[in-house]
Enzyme design. Structure first.
Site, PDB file in Angstrom:
ATOM      1  N   HIS A  43       0.851  -1.191   0.000  1.00  0.00           N
ATOM      2  CA  HIS A  43       0.000   0.000   0.000  1.00  0.00           C
ATOM      3  C   HIS A  43       0.888   1.242   0.000  1.00  0.00           C
ATOM      4  O   HIS A  43       2.102   1.144   0.196  1.00  0.00           O
ATOM      5  CB  HIS A  43      -0.878   0.020   1.261  1.00  0.00           C
ATOM      6  CG  HIS A  43      -0.078   0.153   2.514  1.00  0.00           C
ATOM      7  ND1 HIS A  43       0.504  -0.938   3.141  1.00  0.00           N
ATOM      8  CD2 HIS A  43       0.299   1.233   3.244  1.00  0.00           C
ATOM      9  CE1 HIS A  43       1.180  -0.523   4.192  1.00  0.00           C
ATOM     10  NE2 HIS A  43       1.076   0.802   4.287  1.00  0.00           N
ATOM     11  N   HIS A 125       5.740   6.427  -1.068  1.00  0.00           N
ATOM     12  CA  HIS A 125       6.475   5.172  -1.222  1.00  0.00           C
ATOM     13  C   HIS A 125       5.613   3.988  -0.827  1.00  0.00           C
ATOM     14  O   HIS A 125       4.709   4.108   0.008  1.00  0.00           O
ATOM     15  CB  HIS A 125       7.753   5.194  -0.375  1.00  0.00           C
ATOM     16  CG  HIS A 125       7.504   5.117   1.105  1.00  0.00           C
ATOM     17  ND1 HIS A 125       7.077   6.212   1.837  1.00  0.00           N
ATOM     18  CD2 HIS A 125       7.602   4.091   1.977  1.00  0.00           C
ATOM     19  CE1 HIS A 125       6.932   5.852   3.102  1.00  0.00           C
ATOM     20  NE2 HIS A 125       7.228   4.559   3.220  1.00  0.00           N
TER      21      HIS A 125
END
Ligand code: ATP
Ligand code: MG
Length: 177
Positions: A43, A125
């Site tokens: 995620h 990220h």
């Protein structure tokens, strides 16, 4: 008695297709032997709330209801490594305006709901591996187009088998179905 809390964060949650592409890429660069984030857990965190009461989570949800941002495309095209945390990640080189707007809206919501605002610069990220100490793979950069049309409130649950995540709510971006 103190109100119970849940460990919550806002995130972009990849759909099945994007998740599968991410998984292929990670398997390709790391192989099977390296301990990596399970595919189902991949995620992109927008903002981490930490342990919050239902009162606070309702406040955050009410703010999320008012977010008016159009869908955007995220190009996951960079493989990165942070030495201090020994964290291997991938993310976009270019930050779409929609992603800036989304992170800002959620940080503002944190302010309004009495949470401490994240002051660090946002670095988009997706964590691929933690405590990564194997030689950094001389890998090709990823090339994954992710059409982001929603964002999620997610609960982090710790168990003996490690962390797992429950998507509690999903908000469609404006104009998305
Ligand atoms: P674990 O902590 O069990 O190794 P995890 O870091 O994936 O697993 P959480 O700590 O619940 O699980 O974090 C959920 C998400 O929020 C992760 O993407 C994590 O990187 C991010 N996160 C956690 N703590 C912070 C923090 N203090 N600031 C910013 N992001 C955070
Ligand atoms: Mg953590």
């Amino acid at each position: 008695m103190a109100e119970p809390t849940r460990r919550l964060f806002f995130a972009l949650w990849p759909d099945k297709m994007v998740r599968t592409r991410c998984d292929w890429y990670v398997s390709g660069i790391l192989g099977k032997r390296v301990r990596r984030v399970p595919a189902d857990n991949l995620h992109l965190t927008l903002a981490f709330a930490g342990s919050v009461t239902d009162t606070v989570s309702r406040c955050l949800e009410a703010h999320a209801d008012r977010v008016a941002i159009e869908p955007f495309r995220l190009q996951i095209d960079h493989l990165g490594y942070w030495h201090r945390q020994r964290l291997l990640w991938m993310g976009p080189t270019h930050m779409p305006d929609g992603l800036w707007a989304l992170v800002t809206a959620i940080r503002d919501a944190f302010d309004d709901c009495g949470l401490e605002r994240e002051r660090r610069a946002f670095q988009a990220h997706m964590t691929l591996a933690r405590k990564f100490s194997a030689a950094l793979p001389a890998a090709e950069a990823p090339a994954i187009d992710w059409d982001v049309d929603s964002f999620c409130l997610v609960q982090s649950v710790n168990s003996e088998n490690g962390v797992s995540y429950r998507v509690l709510r999903r908000w469609a971006l404006e104009g998305a179905q």
